[in-house]
Write an enzyme that holds these catalytic residues in place. Sequence first.
Site, PDB file in Angstrom:
ATOM      1  N   SER A 233      39.089  45.827  36.626  1.00 33.88           N
ATOM      2  CA  SER A 233      39.951  45.448  37.731  1.00 33.88           C
ATOM      3  C   SER A 233      41.069  44.289  37.363  1.00 33.88           C
ATOM      4  CB  SER A 233      39.013  44.601  38.780  1.00 33.88           C
ATOM      5  OG  SER A 233      39.586  44.441  39.869  1.00 33.88           O
TER       6      SER A 233
ATOM      7  N   GLU B 215      37.693  54.034  44.915  1.00 34.22           N
ATOM      8  CA  GLU B 215      37.809  52.604  44.662  1.00 34.22           C
ATOM      9  C   GLU B 215      37.824  51.829  45.906  1.00 34.22           C
ATOM     10  OE1 GLU B 215      38.258  51.247  41.888  1.00 34.22           O
ATOM     11  OE2 GLU B 215      38.869  52.425  40.161  1.00 34.22           O
TER      12      GLU B 215
ATOM     13  N   HIS C 290      34.714  50.718  43.709  1.00 32.56           N
ATOM     14  CA  HIS C 290      35.098  49.514  42.791  1.00 32.56           C
ATOM     15  C   HIS C 290      33.949  48.800  42.283  1.00 32.56           C
ATOM     16  CE1 HIS C 290      38.415  47.232  41.074  1.00 32.56           C
ATOM     17  NE2 HIS C 290      37.826  46.285  41.480  1.00 32.56           N
TER      18      HIS C 290
END
Length: 529
Positions: free
Chosen positions: A217, A341, A437
């Site tokens: 990330s 995600e 995610h």
Amino acid sequence: MPEQPVIRTTEGLVRGRWEQPHGPEQQQGQQHGQRQEQPAGRALAVFRGIRYAQPPVGALRFAAPAEPEPWDGVREATAFGPVVPQSGPMPTETVESAESGESAEGTAVSEDSDWLTLNVCTPDPGAAGLPVLVWIHGGGFISGTANDPLYDPTAPASAGLVVVSVNYRVGAEGFALLEGAPANRAFLDQIAALRWVRRNIARFGGDPALVTVAGQSAGAGSVAALLATDAAPGLFRRAVAHSVPGTHCTPALAAEVTAELAKLLGTAPTAAALAEVHPRRLASAVTDLGAALPERLARWGRLAHSGIATVPVVDGEVLPGSPWSALTEGVDLLVGHTRDEFRLFGVLSGRHGRFTEEEARLALGLFAPPPGGPDAYRAALPGATPSELLEAVSSDALFRVPSLRLAEANAAAGGTSYLFELALPAPALGGVFGACHGLDVPLAFGTLDSPAARHFLGDPPPPEAVRVSAELREAWVRFATTGDPGWPAFEPDGQLTRVLDARSETVRYPEQAARRIWAGHPLTAYDLS
């Protein structure tokens, strides 16, 4: 009882401690010529809270990191360093374990501003030439800490890696564009940590010529920036980037954000003025500004919709351009994303499955490539609900396409890219999270028993999660050691991608609809509308 390990760094002596590998995912490490007495049971030598730069206080508050000063005697390195004050709806210092109700170890924010520290875990400080993994944490560029239990280095260190995890300035401390201060101070912090690694890691058994920088990330965004900056060549050989964000902004937008931040605080948008503001108050102002961003959708465009005010700035110096255009020298790169995600953010906000047609139209207008992107998404997903449309374009624009483009840019620059997609869904809450995610992080570290991982994977985790975790950890170790994660390299023609699932397979890149929609459209920095 063996003595605790002591290492002489270039600044002074540090004393860590031996720790036995723990948790269900521990690996049997390889032993390398022991030159220092070590207890039985393949214990790991762990050093925490080592200063890699001077504390950013006083005249150094918004300055580039300064090299640490030497010290006499032995400095204890058994406790994590202080955490930078956090911003966002769930700042790290207030996150508690849902299981125990107790704060995660090492995540309390101290009044101490000695934020620029790192941690080292080595399977054998007496060895020579071990591969090194330097981990840069995520957190949306406004939060996060290397001290998170998700990043417990036991499994990769037991498998033979020297693991270094880095704390760096986040939020306004690291990214606000300030008159009188360098831009992207967080990236300068990371470069300073990598220079510390180059100077010192051989003393912990690592090879300074065999460094892999890794992140997820915002950490992956940092890795992408390090690939593109002129200040980092020679500091690492390989790179791992999970869920690369497409989040950068122009200096014009960044300056307006800083002006709004200063207005909230009743001060001027300069380094000198904001240095008078307590770090906690500054972090709270970033949170407040983020919550108010939707009110500025018309002018701040994509940045306002992201909910994050302070992001990396394409300043032309530290970050000369967006990584996909500025990357000129390729490396060995392991890069990938999860299939779903954006699902995490919809579920956590309580909006998953509830987004309206108006919200989907707005997201398509902001994030789909112009001019025909919105219509292309509707054509590619016939019958999709507003939530499905919003989730698809947000997943692509924020993480999936930037990750794919980084693989392509690195290959075009002469590097070797290996691409993956995590498709294994999290079983919690009936599978509502999907392959969301952040799910890849505990799988890669083998921290399936950490509080956050149990929230997604259950306790115990299902066998397929254990299997994918073993595959991804092995890929990390192989890649850091040899440059090959165990599947064919990604090339523009074949587009071979490892899909990690209950039955993993190597196939042509699975997100072909998104790839076609975005073909020919560059990823640009966020700007004023």
